[in-house]
Design a protein around this motif. Structure first.
Motif, short mmCIF file in Angstrom:
data_model
loop_
_atom_site.label_atom_id
_atom_site.label_comp_id
_atom_site.label_asym_id
_atom_site.label_seq_id
_atom_site.Cartn_x
_atom_site.Cartn_y
_atom_site.Cartn_z
N GLU A 48 0.78 -1.11 -0.24
CA GLU A 48 0.04 -0.12 0.16
C GLU A 48 0.83 1.14 -0.17
O GLU A 48 1.91 1.13 0.67
CB GLU A 48 -0.82 0.02 1.18
N SER A 49 0.31 2.25 -0.75
CA SER A 49 1.24 3.80 -0.51
C SER A 49 0.62 4.58 0.33
O SER A 49 -0.53 4.67 0.49
CB SER A 49 1.00 4.22 -2.10
N LEU A 50 1.57 4.74 1.11
CA LEU A 50 1.12 6.22 2.18
C LEU A 50 1.12 7.50 1.18
O LEU A 50 0.27 8.50 1.67
CB LEU A 50 2.10 6.17 3.20
N LEU A 51 1.99 7.63 0.33
CA LEU A 51 2.15 8.86 -0.05
C LEU A 51 2.68 8.61 -1.64
O LEU A 51 3.37 7.75 -1.77
CB LEU A 51 3.48 9.70 0.48
N HIS A 52 1.97 9.37 -2.63
CA HIS A 52 2.32 9.16 -3.90
C HIS A 52 3.30 10.37 -4.60
O HIS A 52 3.15 11.45 -4.07
CB HIS A 52 0.91 9.24 -4.68
N GLN A 53 4.25 9.81 -5.33
CA GLN A 53 5.10 10.74 -5.77
C GLN A 53 4.49 11.74 -6.72
O GLN A 53 3.17 11.51 -7.22
CB GLN A 53 6.06 10.22 -6.77
N GLY A 54 4.63 13.02 -6.46
CA GLY A 54 3.96 14.24 -7.13
C GLY A 54 2.99 14.75 -6.53
O GLY A 54 2.17 15.84 -6.88
N ALA A 55 2.60 14.33 -5.05
CA ALA A 55 1.49 14.63 -4.46
C ALA A 55 2.10 16.21 -3.78
O ALA A 55 3.26 16.70 -3.48
CB ALA A 55 1.24 13.69 -3.19
N HIS A 56 0.99 17.15 -3.41
CA HIS A 56 1.27 18.38 -2.75
C HIS A 56 0.61 18.24 -1.19
O HIS A 56 1.05 18.88 -0.43
CB HIS A 56 0.24 19.40 -3.51
N GLU A 57 -0.34 17.22 -0.89
CA GLU A 57 -0.94 16.85 0.13
C GLU A 57 0.31 16.26 1.00
O GLU A 57 0.30 14.96 0.65
CB GLU A 57 -2.09 16.34 0.12
N MET A 58 0.74 16.59 2.01
CA MET A 58 1.96 15.87 2.73
C MET A 58 1.60 15.66 4.02
O MET A 58 0.89 16.35 4.73
CB MET A 58 3.24 16.48 2.43
N GLU A 59 2.07 14.42 4.48
CA GLU A 59 2.23 14.10 5.99
C GLU A 59 3.43 13.84 6.67
O GLU A 59 4.38 13.39 5.77
CB GLU A 59 1.11 12.73 6.10
N GLN A 60 3.49 13.71 8.03
CA GLN A 60 4.69 13.30 8.63
C GLN A 60 4.18 11.89 9.20
O GLN A 60 3.00 11.66 9.64
CB GLN A 60 4.80 14.14 9.71
N TYR A 61 5.13 10.90 9.14
CA TYR A 61 4.81 9.48 9.49
C TYR A 61 5.78 8.93 10.47
O TYR A 61 6.87 9.26 10.50
CB TYR A 61 5.03 8.41 8.59
#
Length: 203
Positions: A48-61
Motif C-alpha cells: 500500500e502507498s502512504l504517499l504518492h510521488q508528485g503529491a502536494h498534500e503531505m504528511e509526517q509519519y
C-alpha cells in the motif's frame, strides 16, 4: 481504519512506541500529550502507498510497526528504492514541503505497517512551537539526505558483494527482514545475483 491514540485499544503500547521514536524520544510529557492530540493511527497492508510521488498534500509519519520504503519512479515506471525505514524511525517529505515543491518520491509499505501520522502543516506548526525538537528533527532529515546520497554513490563505486556487505554493516537489523526481491532492487542487483552471492558465501 483511522483512530486517535486516545481511542485506540492498544494506546498504551503506542505511547511507548512513540516515546522510543528517534525524533520524539526526548519529548516532555506535555509535548507528548500535545503531539498525541494531533496524531492518527493507521494500519496499512503490504504494497500500500502512504504517499504518492508528485503529491502536494503531505504528511509526517512515525513508524510503530513494520517497514516502509521511499521510492522514485521514472516515466517508464522503473523504480529506484532510496531507503528503508522501520520501527522507531520516521518518513517525511519535509524538505519538499519547505521548498513548496511536490513530493519527489512515494512512500510504500514493504510489510504490514502501523504508523502514527499528521498533516505536514500541523507538524511544522508543532515544530515552530518546540525549537529543540525542530532542531533535532531537521538534523535527522539532513542526515537521511546525506545517507541517501552516500547510498546512490556506492551503487556506482562498489561491486555487488561490496554493496550487500555495506548494507549489512549499516542496517544489520533490516537485512533479514526485507524481502530479498526488495533488497536486490535497492542494491541495483537482480534477485538471482543476490541469492548466488549468498550460495557462494560472498555475503
Amino acid at each position: 481504519m483511522l483512530s486517535s491514540v486516545q481511542n485506540h485499544p492498544e494506546r498504551n503500547i503506542i505511547r511507548v512506541q512513540l516515546g522510543q521514536n528517534i525524533v520524539l524520544k526526548g519529548m516532555t510529557a506535555e509535548q507528548s500529550a500535545e503531539l498525541e492530540s494531533l496524531l492518527v493511527i493507521v494500519d496499512c497492508q503490504k504494497g500500500e502507498s502512504l504517499l504518492h510521488q508528485g503529491a502536494h498534500e503531505m504528511e509526517q509519519y512515525f513508524i510503530l510497526d513494520g517497514i516502509l520504503k521511499r521510492v522514485v519512479t521514472n516515466q517508464q515506471a522503473k523504480e529506484m528504492i532510496l531507503r528503508f525505514a522501520d520501527e522507531r524511525d520516521m518518513e517525511t517529505s519535509y524538505a519538499a514541503w519547505r521548498l513548496g515543491t511536490p513530493t519527489p518520491y512515494s512512500t510504500v509499505c514493504v510489510t504490514k505497517v502501523r504508523v502514527a501520522k499528521l498533516p505536514m502543516p500541523e507538524w511544522v506548526a508543532f515544530l515552530e512551537r518546540h525549537h529543540e525538537i525542530k532542531q533535532s528533527f531537521e538534523y535527522y532529515v539532513m542526515r537521511l539526505m546525506s545517507e541517501i546520497m552516500a547510498h546512490t554513490i556506492t551503487l556506482h563505486l562498489l561491486d555487488a558483494p561490496g554493496r550487500v556487505q555495506r548494507f549489512r554493516r549499516k542496517h544489520p537489523e533490516l537485512f533479514d527482514r526485507i524481502p530479498k526481491k526488495e533488497l536486490a532492487s535497492y542494491l541495483n542487483l537482480s534477485a538471482e545475483t543476490l541469492s548466488r552471492l549468498k550460495q557462494r558465501g560472498k555475503i
